[in-house]
Design a protein around this motif. Structure first.
Motif, PDB file in Angstrom:
ATOM      1  N   HIS A  91       9.363  -7.520  36.939  1.00 35.76           N
ATOM      2  CA  HIS A  91       9.267  -8.768  37.700  1.00 35.76           C
ATOM      3  C   HIS A  91       8.317  -8.536  38.874  1.00 35.76           C
ATOM      4  O   HIS A  91       7.843  -7.425  39.099  1.00 35.76           O
ATOM      5  N   TYR A  92       8.065  -9.602  39.627  1.00 31.82           N
ATOM      6  CA  TYR A  92       7.058  -9.515  40.687  1.00 31.82           C
ATOM      7  C   TYR A  92       7.423  -8.528  41.784  1.00 31.82           C
ATOM      8  O   TYR A  92       6.551  -7.991  42.468  1.00 31.82           O
ATOM      9  N   TYR A  93       8.715  -8.249  41.982  1.00 30.30           N
ATOM     10  CA  TYR A  93       9.106  -7.349  43.062  1.00 30.30           C
ATOM     11  C   TYR A  93       9.008  -5.881  42.676  1.00 30.30           C
ATOM     12  O   TYR A  93       9.216  -4.992  43.511  1.00 30.30           O
ATOM     13  N   ASN A  94       8.704  -5.587  41.408  1.00 34.09           N
ATOM     14  CA  ASN A  94       8.474  -4.210  40.992  1.00 34.09           C
ATOM     15  C   ASN A  94       7.096  -3.742  41.469  1.00 34.09           C
ATOM     16  O   ASN A  94       6.271  -4.539  41.898  1.00 34.09           O
ATOM     17  N   THR A  95       6.860  -2.425  41.405  1.00 27.04           N
ATOM     18  CA  THR A  95       5.649  -1.859  41.985  1.00 27.04           C
ATOM     19  C   THR A  95       4.971  -0.870  41.035  1.00 27.04           C
ATOM     20  O   THR A  95       5.583  -0.398  40.061  1.00 27.04           O
ATOM     21  N   GLN A  96       3.720  -0.558  41.370  1.00 32.35           N
ATOM     22  CA  GLN A  96       2.981   0.440  40.628  1.00 32.35           C
ATOM     23  C   GLN A  96       3.652   1.811  40.729  1.00 32.35           C
ATOM     24  O   GLN A  96       3.700   2.560  39.747  1.00 32.35           O
ATOM     25  N   ALA A  97       4.187   2.136  41.891  1.00 30.53           N
ATOM     26  CA  ALA A  97       4.870   3.420  42.058  1.00 30.53           C
ATOM     27  C   ALA A  97       6.075   3.525  41.122  1.00 30.53           C
ATOM     28  O   ALA A  97       6.362   4.599  40.565  1.00 30.53           O
ATOM     29  N   GLU A  98       6.795   2.411  40.938  1.00 25.58           N
ATOM     30  CA  GLU A  98       7.936   2.413  40.020  1.00 25.58           C
ATOM     31  C   GLU A  98       7.465   2.619  38.588  1.00 25.58           C
ATOM     32  O   GLU A  98       8.123   3.317  37.793  1.00 25.58           O
ATOM     33  N   ILE A  99       6.347   2.023  38.243  1.00 25.28           N
ATOM     34  CA  ILE A  99       5.794   2.207  36.894  1.00 25.28           C
ATOM     35  C   ILE A  99       5.455   3.677  36.664  1.00 25.28           C
ATOM     36  O   ILE A  99       5.768   4.252  35.610  1.00 25.28           O
ATOM     37  N   GLU A 100       4.824   4.307  37.639  1.00 24.96           N
ATOM     38  CA  GLU A 100       4.448   5.716  37.493  1.00 24.96           C
ATOM     39  C   GLU A 100       5.686   6.593  37.324  1.00 24.96           C
ATOM     40  O   GLU A 100       5.702   7.496  36.481  1.00 24.96           O
ATOM     41  N   ARG A 101       6.721   6.313  38.108  1.00 25.48           N
ATOM     42  CA  ARG A 101       7.940   7.094  37.979  1.00 25.48           C
ATOM     43  C   ARG A 101       8.599   6.875  36.622  1.00 25.48           C
ATOM     44  O   ARG A 101       9.095   7.817  35.983  1.00 25.48           O
ATOM     45  N   PHE A 102       8.573   5.637  36.160  1.00 25.99           N
ATOM     46  CA  PHE A 102       9.161   5.310  34.864  1.00 25.99           C
ATOM     47  C   PHE A 102       8.437   6.023  33.735  1.00 25.99           C
ATOM     48  O   PHE A 102       9.059   6.622  32.847  1.00 25.99           O
ATOM     49  N   VAL A 103       7.114   5.975  33.760  1.00 28.65           N
ATOM     50  CA  VAL A 103       6.329   6.611  32.698  1.00 28.65           C
ATOM     51  C   VAL A 103       6.580   8.108  32.678  1.00 28.65           C
ATOM     52  O   VAL A 103       6.723   8.712  31.598  1.00 28.65           O
ATOM     53  N   GLU A 104       6.682   8.722  33.836  1.00 31.57           N
ATOM     54  CA  GLU A 104       6.975  10.157  33.886  1.00 31.57           C
ATOM     55  C   GLU A 104       8.372  10.451  33.338  1.00 31.57           C
ATOM     56  O   GLU A 104       8.567  11.470  32.655  1.00 31.57           O
ATOM     57  N   ALA A 105       9.303   9.574  33.601  1.00 32.17           N
ATOM     58  CA  ALA A 105      10.653   9.761  33.066  1.00 32.17           C
ATOM     59  C   ALA A 105      10.647   9.701  31.540  1.00 32.17           C
ATOM     60  O   ALA A 105      11.316  10.503  30.877  1.00 32.17           O
ATOM     61  N   ILE A 106       9.891   8.784  30.981  1.00 36.62           N
ATOM     62  CA  ILE A 106       9.788   8.689  29.515  1.00 36.62           C
ATOM     63  C   ILE A 106       9.068   9.907  28.951  1.00 36.62           C
ATOM     64  O   ILE A 106       9.453  10.467  27.916  1.00 36.62           O
ATOM     65  N   ARG A 107       8.025  10.335  29.647  1.00 35.47           N
ATOM     66  CA  ARG A 107       7.264  11.505  29.184  1.00 35.47           C
ATOM     67  C   ARG A 107       8.162  12.735  29.053  1.00 35.47           C
ATOM     68  O   ARG A 107       8.033  13.527  28.110  1.00 35.47           O
ATOM     69  N   HIS A 108       9.086  12.898  29.998  1.00 32.55           N
ATOM     70  CA  HIS A 108       9.879  14.116  30.057  1.00 32.55           C
ATOM     71  C   HIS A 108      11.250  13.987  29.406  1.00 32.55           C
ATOM     72  O   HIS A 108      12.057  14.924  29.513  1.00 32.55           O
ATOM     73  N   LEU A 109      11.533  12.904  28.751  1.00 32.80           N
ATOM     74  CA  LEU A 109      12.804  12.790  28.040  1.00 32.80           C
ATOM     75  C   LEU A 109      12.914  13.884  26.980  1.00 32.80           C
ATOM     76  O   LEU A 109      11.970  14.057  26.195  1.00 32.80           O
TER      77      LEU A 109
END
Length: 390
Positions: free
Chosen positions: A372-390
């Motif tokens: 949603h609009y209140y999410n951020t690029q920093a949250e996306i980066e953290r999310f992608v790293e979390a998926i990468r390291h699952l």
């Protein structure tokens, strides 16, 4: 207008503790919305339920103006309903279905809608036609037009399916419905609050939506819009003394506005909070909201697509804030649960919510991240790293 993301996140204190990428399930309401709901509940506790409704009648009525303004309708065309499915049901089951009637829908329609389609097919002999997709995966508008004959009673489509980032061509479908004078029911559960909606431009006859998703209202709220010239053509499947006042011992009169689809008892605190959420959304501007969601979702979709072993499943030429994906060697439920343990929220689309082509690839569930609009690029980066390291 530029969205003040810092202010919007301050209005959403949960952002300090977690990444909420489950907005297509249920967004986190902003503080003004929460405050309005709590304030009303406190008033009920202080002076009584009936008395609180009387004391806040003007605010309760403001909901109808806010809902109408959000989609380009009129207040008398709006009904407050407890959720999007029941709003959809109230008009779908208002049709006097006859054997041989035909309903045209999409292959990606919401599963609750599908249950209703097959119920009327079994009960009344209605034919349900799932229109093929085009090459992009959206409903094929040309195929829709080819499927029309004199037996088609309704075109019913989910604007954004719950199980992918696809945006169906709602306005093009509306043009076909208008050309052949066929009523058109749009399930806008995932689209109102996410992208600009104008019922006149879309050309739909009826629209249903929820409060809890992109509008950022509370659970247990939603609304129905019915075009003014169709309201009295549809007799609700259920009536009470609000929808149809009892005027004499053996006679009632159904209301002439869309509130014929309501009932007397409802979630008054939720109605006030939904009205506040709609006003909050409108103040931000739907063009601004949609631009922000497209930017964030496009970034997240691209980043996930670049991860080894990750498949993004979103079809269609136009995509939205829902991103569905799988990762080799990981069940979607496991992805959700491990992310949740790290204060990251996503959801899972299970077998009955997955698209036909996913089943063709033996994919019976997907993980779904929705921004949603209140999410951020920093949250996306953290999310992608979390998926990468699952």
């Amino acid at each position: 207008m530029t969205l003040d993301i810092d202010h919007l996140r301050a209005d959403t204190p949960a952002c300090l503790q977690r990444i909420h990428f489950n907005n297509a399930g249920s967004s986190i309401p902003p503080t003004p919305v929460l405050d309005s709901q709590i304030k009303y509940l406190k008033l009920e506790a202080e002076i009584g339920g009936y008395e609180a409704a009387d004391a806040t009648q003007e605010t309760l009525e403001a909901f109808y103006t806010a809902a109408a303004g959000a989609i380009g309708g009129k207040p008398q065309e709006i009904a407050f309903i407890e959720n999007a499915t029941r709003a959809w049901d109230m008009v779908f089951y208002a049709f006097d279905w006859q054997p041989g009637d035909k309903v045209l829908t999409s292959r990606a329609d919401y599963n609750s809608n599908m249950v209703s389609y097959w119920q009327v097919a079994s009960k009344y002999g209605v034919e349900i036609v799932m229109v093929p997709d085009d090459e992009s995966g959206a409903l094929d508008v040309a195929a829709l037009e080819r499927a029309i004959d004199d037996r088609v009673r309704l075109i019913s489509v989910s604007h954004i399916p719950t199980n992918s980032g696809l945006v169906n061509p709602a306005a093009a479908i509306g043009a076909v419905a208008t050309k052949y004078n066929i009523p058109y029911l749009l399930d806008a559960c995932q689209s109102v609050g996410q992208l600009p909606i104008d019922v006149a431009e879309i050309g739909c006859t009826m629209l249903s939506t929820t409060g809890r998703k992109y509008i950022r209202g509370p659970r247990g709220t939603g609304f129905l819009w019915v075009r003014e010239d169709w309201i009295e053509r549809l007799e609700p499947p259920l009536l009470d003394n609000h929808a149809a006042p009892w005027v004499s011992v053996d006679r009632y009169e159904i209301r002439k506005d869309a509130r014929r689809f309501e009932n007397w008892e409802s979630n008054f605190a939720g109605k006030i909070a939904l009205g506040r959420a709609l006003a909050y959304m409108t103040d931000l501007g739907m063009e601004n909201i949609w631009a922000r969601i497209k930017l964030l979702s496009g970034t997240l979709r691209a980043e996930l697509s670049n991860l080894p072993g990750v498949t993004v499943w979103d079809p269609g030429q136009e995509k939205c804030g829902l991103i569905t994906f799988t990762k080799d060697g990981r069940e979607p439920k496991d992805i959700r649960d491990r992310l949740r343990a790290s204060n990251i929220n996503v959801s899972v689309s299970t077998t009955q919510l997955t698209r036909t082509e996913q089943r063709d690839h033996a994919v019976d569930a997907t993980a779904r991240a929705s921004v949603h609009y209140y999410n951020t690029q920093a949250e996306i980066e953290r999310f992608v790293e979390a998926i990468r390291h699952l």
